[in-house]
Scaffold this motif. Structure first.
Motif, mmCIF file in Angstrom:
data_model
loop_
_atom_site.group_PDB
_atom_site.id
_atom_site.type_symbol
_atom_site.label_atom_id
_atom_site.label_comp_id
_atom_site.label_asym_id
_atom_site.label_seq_id
_atom_site.Cartn_x
_atom_site.Cartn_y
_atom_site.Cartn_z
ATOM 1 N N ALA A 1 2.843 1.372 -3.533
ATOM 2 C CA ALA A 1 1.472 1.989 -4.310
ATOM 3 C C ALA A 1 1.071 3.406 -4.681
ATOM 4 O O ALA A 1 1.359 4.027 -5.689
ATOM 5 C CB ALA A 1 0.246 1.594 -4.088
ATOM 6 N N ARG A 2 0.825 4.397 -2.683
ATOM 7 C CA ARG A 2 1.303 5.113 -2.703
ATOM 8 C C ARG A 2 2.129 6.217 -3.174
ATOM 9 O O ARG A 2 1.900 7.230 -4.530
ATOM 10 C CB ARG A 2 0.731 6.249 -1.807
ATOM 11 C CG ARG A 2 -0.853 5.652 -0.893
ATOM 12 C CD ARG A 2 -1.146 5.957 -0.968
ATOM 13 N NE ARG A 2 -3.159 5.394 -0.584
ATOM 14 C CZ ARG A 2 -3.399 3.895 -1.145
ATOM 15 N NH1 ARG A 2 -2.389 3.437 -2.095
ATOM 16 N NH2 ARG A 2 -4.263 3.377 -0.644
ATOM 17 N N VAL A 3 3.452 5.688 -3.087
ATOM 18 C CA VAL A 3 4.658 6.349 -3.258
ATOM 19 C C VAL A 3 4.637 6.752 -4.869
ATOM 20 O O VAL A 3 5.141 7.316 -5.392
ATOM 21 C CB VAL A 3 5.755 5.367 -2.834
ATOM 22 C CG1 VAL A 3 7.270 6.457 -3.862
ATOM 23 C CG2 VAL A 3 5.995 6.106 -1.174
ATOM 24 N N VAL B 1 -1.816 -1.208 -6.301
ATOM 25 C CA VAL B 1 -1.679 -1.636 -5.067
ATOM 26 C C VAL B 1 -1.579 -3.608 -5.959
ATOM 27 O O VAL B 1 -0.667 -4.333 -5.176
ATOM 28 C CB VAL B 1 -2.159 -1.999 -4.132
ATOM 29 C CG1 VAL B 1 -3.344 -2.678 -4.422
ATOM 30 C CG2 VAL B 1 -1.526 -2.101 -2.902
ATOM 31 N N GLU C 1 1.060 -1.278 0.150
ATOM 32 C CA GLU C 1 -0.208 0.078 0.390
ATOM 33 C C GLU C 1 0.651 1.723 -0.272
ATOM 34 O O GLU C 1 0.343 1.864 -0.631
ATOM 35 C CB GLU C 1 -0.700 0.091 0.814
ATOM 36 C CG GLU C 1 -1.925 -1.540 1.120
ATOM 37 C CD GLU C 1 -3.173 -0.603 0.237
ATOM 38 O OE1 GLU C 1 -3.087 0.879 -0.387
ATOM 39 O OE2 GLU C 1 -4.500 -1.891 0.277
ATOM 40 N N VAL C 2 1.792 0.535 0.902
ATOM 41 C CA VAL C 2 2.854 2.910 0.334
ATOM 42 C C VAL C 2 3.562 2.429 -0.165
ATOM 43 O O VAL C 2 3.745 4.088 -0.970
ATOM 44 C CB VAL C 2 3.859 1.748 2.179
ATOM 45 C CG1 VAL C 2 5.120 3.334 1.954
ATOM 46 C CG2 VAL C 2 3.614 1.997 3.621
ATOM 47 N N ARG D 1 -10.583 5.337 1.637
ATOM 48 C CA ARG D 1 -11.304 5.341 0.165
ATOM 49 C C ARG D 1 -12.598 6.536 -0.379
ATOM 50 O O ARG D 1 -13.266 7.039 -1.198
ATOM 51 C CB ARG D 1 -10.367 4.227 -1.304
ATOM 52 C CG ARG D 1 -9.690 4.878 -2.287
ATOM 53 C CD ARG D 1 -10.259 3.476 -2.843
ATOM 54 N NE ARG D 1 -9.408 3.176 -4.139
ATOM 55 C CZ ARG D 1 -8.578 3.701 -5.264
ATOM 56 N NH1 ARG D 1 -7.318 4.239 -4.519
ATOM 57 N NH2 ARG D 1 -8.945 3.665 -6.322
ATOM 58 N N LYS E 1 2.977 5.944 -7.428
ATOM 59 C CA LYS E 1 0.681 6.159 -8.137
ATOM 60 C C LYS E 1 1.022 4.662 -8.719
ATOM 61 O O LYS E 1 -0.005 5.424 -9.791
ATOM 62 C CB LYS E 1 1.292 7.985 -8.042
ATOM 63 C CG LYS E 1 1.891 9.053 -7.603
ATOM 64 C CD LYS E 1 1.789 10.004 -8.185
ATOM 65 C CE LYS E 1 1.394 11.376 -7.818
ATOM 66 N NZ LYS E 1 1.304 11.564 -5.878
ATOM 67 N N SER F 1 -6.052 -3.962 4.447
ATOM 68 C CA SER F 1 -6.930 -2.929 2.612
ATOM 69 C C SER F 1 -7.582 -2.558 2.667
ATOM 70 O O SER F 1 -8.178 -1.560 2.504
ATOM 71 C CB SER F 1 -6.547 -4.156 1.722
ATOM 72 O OG SER F 1 -7.313 -4.896 2.002
ATOM 73 N N VAL G 1 -7.974 0.915 4.531
ATOM 74 C CA VAL G 1 -7.252 1.980 3.517
ATOM 75 C C VAL G 1 -8.814 1.928 2.798
ATOM 76 O O VAL G 1 -9.333 3.242 2.248
ATOM 77 C CB VAL G 1 -6.925 1.575 2.595
ATOM 78 C CG1 VAL G 1 -6.459 1.833 1.392
ATOM 79 C CG2 VAL G 1 -5.204 1.461 3.663
#
Lengths: 251, 150
Positions: free
Chosen positions: B70-72, B77, B67-68, B138, B74, B131, B134
């Protein structure tokens, strides 16, 4: 706004996402977002791992429906990434539908790794897993060899569009023959480890965890479909290696 | 050393898998690193002596990492999870289950089959624990934007 075209492009986006292995919720969310961004009054989407149903309501309330079947499914993470990106961009700023459609086609035609690299990938997975499960170099080498064989079978069968059961059966037969053959040729060969390393290429690993995930998060139908699929594949692996094991016991 | 080598092997296996599922560039290395991290956590929790808990811990670690990342980066996931989870998948369990089925040892077949199923459940619950919150955030954001999801 041509809502027929919108429904078509949206369904295309969703079915490509599912075809390349995205989760159900990602496909559904992408479609709903796209329809909302393009001015549909309301939209209803229902996606399964094999089929997508989409209804878009025009501002007057008149519905447009589209059903699209997802025939083949492979994993292609690069394409999921690009589709996701495209959807984000289209939602942020208006892209004409015809350009969106063309962009989808371009992603569909996008590059994949060359064949030698893909074969090396399969061999690498089997090689590394044989070591991982405690095998020595002999087991890893035989296991890696099966990776190449699996790739060859896959490429030979692809033009004939085999079903999942049949192709997995042939591949696991091949694994059985190579690994059990290895145990006859090499002294002290740990047959089980080589086979387990090799079948990691075929095992429906992510399907097994994602069917439980689907079930627990409320996508019951998709969960059940994935469960069926993973059972079919596991059964084909069992049958393939099992036939070879059984034959060696006879002689 | 008995921690380092298995992690290295799982890293290598993930790298091979990336070639197959068309994960490219930097993400390839990052996702494979996730596989090694998952197995590291599996091994770290071996003091509990409870294998299902080890799988659970590995799965939680991988999902947090994915998850981290995927955020970093962009990116969805999906890719990170799919690749990093590979070493955790109970391949041996599936193989032994079907081996017992072929040999006709029904007791061992059911025992191994159920245990394999339990491992898969431990992995799935580990993923959900991370998830689901998260997803809640969302969904809440979507609602603020006025998007109603199915």
């Amino acid at each position: 706004m041509d809502y027929n075209e919108l429904a078509k492009v949206g369904a295309e986006l969703g079915s490509l996402l599912i075809q390349y292995g995205a989760e159900i919720y990602r496909a559904e969310e992408s479609m709903v977002r796209l329809f909302a961004a393009y001015g549909a009054q309301e939209s209803q989407v229902f996606a399964l791992t094999t089929c997508i149903n989409v209804t878009v309501f025009k501002p007057g309330g008149e519905p447009v429906t589209r059903i699209s079947r997802v025939q083949i499914r492979t994993f292609d993470l690069d394409k999921i990434d690009r589709l996701n990106d495209l959807c984000r961009r289209a939602c942020a700023q208006y892209i004409p539908l015809w350009r969106l459609e063309r962009a989808l086609k371009r992603i569909e035609m996008g590059k994949v790794f060359s064949r030698p690299l893909q074969a090396a990938g399969l061999a690498g997975v089997a090689f590394a897993f044989a070591l991982f499960f405690g095998g020595g170099l002999e087991e890893a080498a035989v296991s890696g060899l099966t990776g190449l064989a699996i790739f060859a079978i896959q490429e030979l069968l692809n033009p004939f569009r085999p079903n999942l059961f049949f192709s997995t059966l042939l591949q696991s037969l091949c694994i059985g023959v190579l690994c059990i053959g290895g145990s006859y040729l090499l002294p002290g060969f740990q047959r089980d480890i080589a086979i387990i390393g090799a079948v990691m290429n075929l095992v429906p690993g992510i399907a097994i965890t994602s069917f439980i995930r689907d079930l627990l998060s409320g996508d019951y139908l998709s969960g059940a479909l994935r469960f069926m699929e993973s059972m079919i594949v596991a059964g084909a692996i069992a049958l393939g290696v099992g036939i070879v094991l059984f034959l060696t016991q006879l002689f | 050393m008995d921690i380092f080598l298995p992690c290295l092997y799982s890293f290598a296996a993930c790298l091979g898998y990336c070639l197959r599922v068309n994960l490219r560039g930097r993400k390839m290395v990052l996702a494979s690193l996730g596989g090694a991290i998952g197995w590291l956590f599996y091994l770290l929790f071996s003091f509990t002596g409870y294998e299902l808990l080890q799988y659970f811990a590995g799965s939680v670690a991988i999902t947090v990492y994915a998850e981290v990342m995927a955020r970093v980066n962009k990116t969805p996931v999906t890719g990170f999870l799919l690749v990093s989870m590979l070493p955790m998948v109970p391949g041996g369990g599936i193989y032994h289950t079907m081996e017992y089925a072929v040999l006709g040892d029904i007791d061992a077949f059911i025992r191994t089959g159920l245990y394999t199923f339990a491992i898969a459940a431990a992995l799935a619950i580990g993923m959900l624990v991370v998830s689901s919150p998260v997803r809640l955030v969302r969904n809440w954001k979507n609602r603020k934007e006025g998007i109603r999801l199915p």
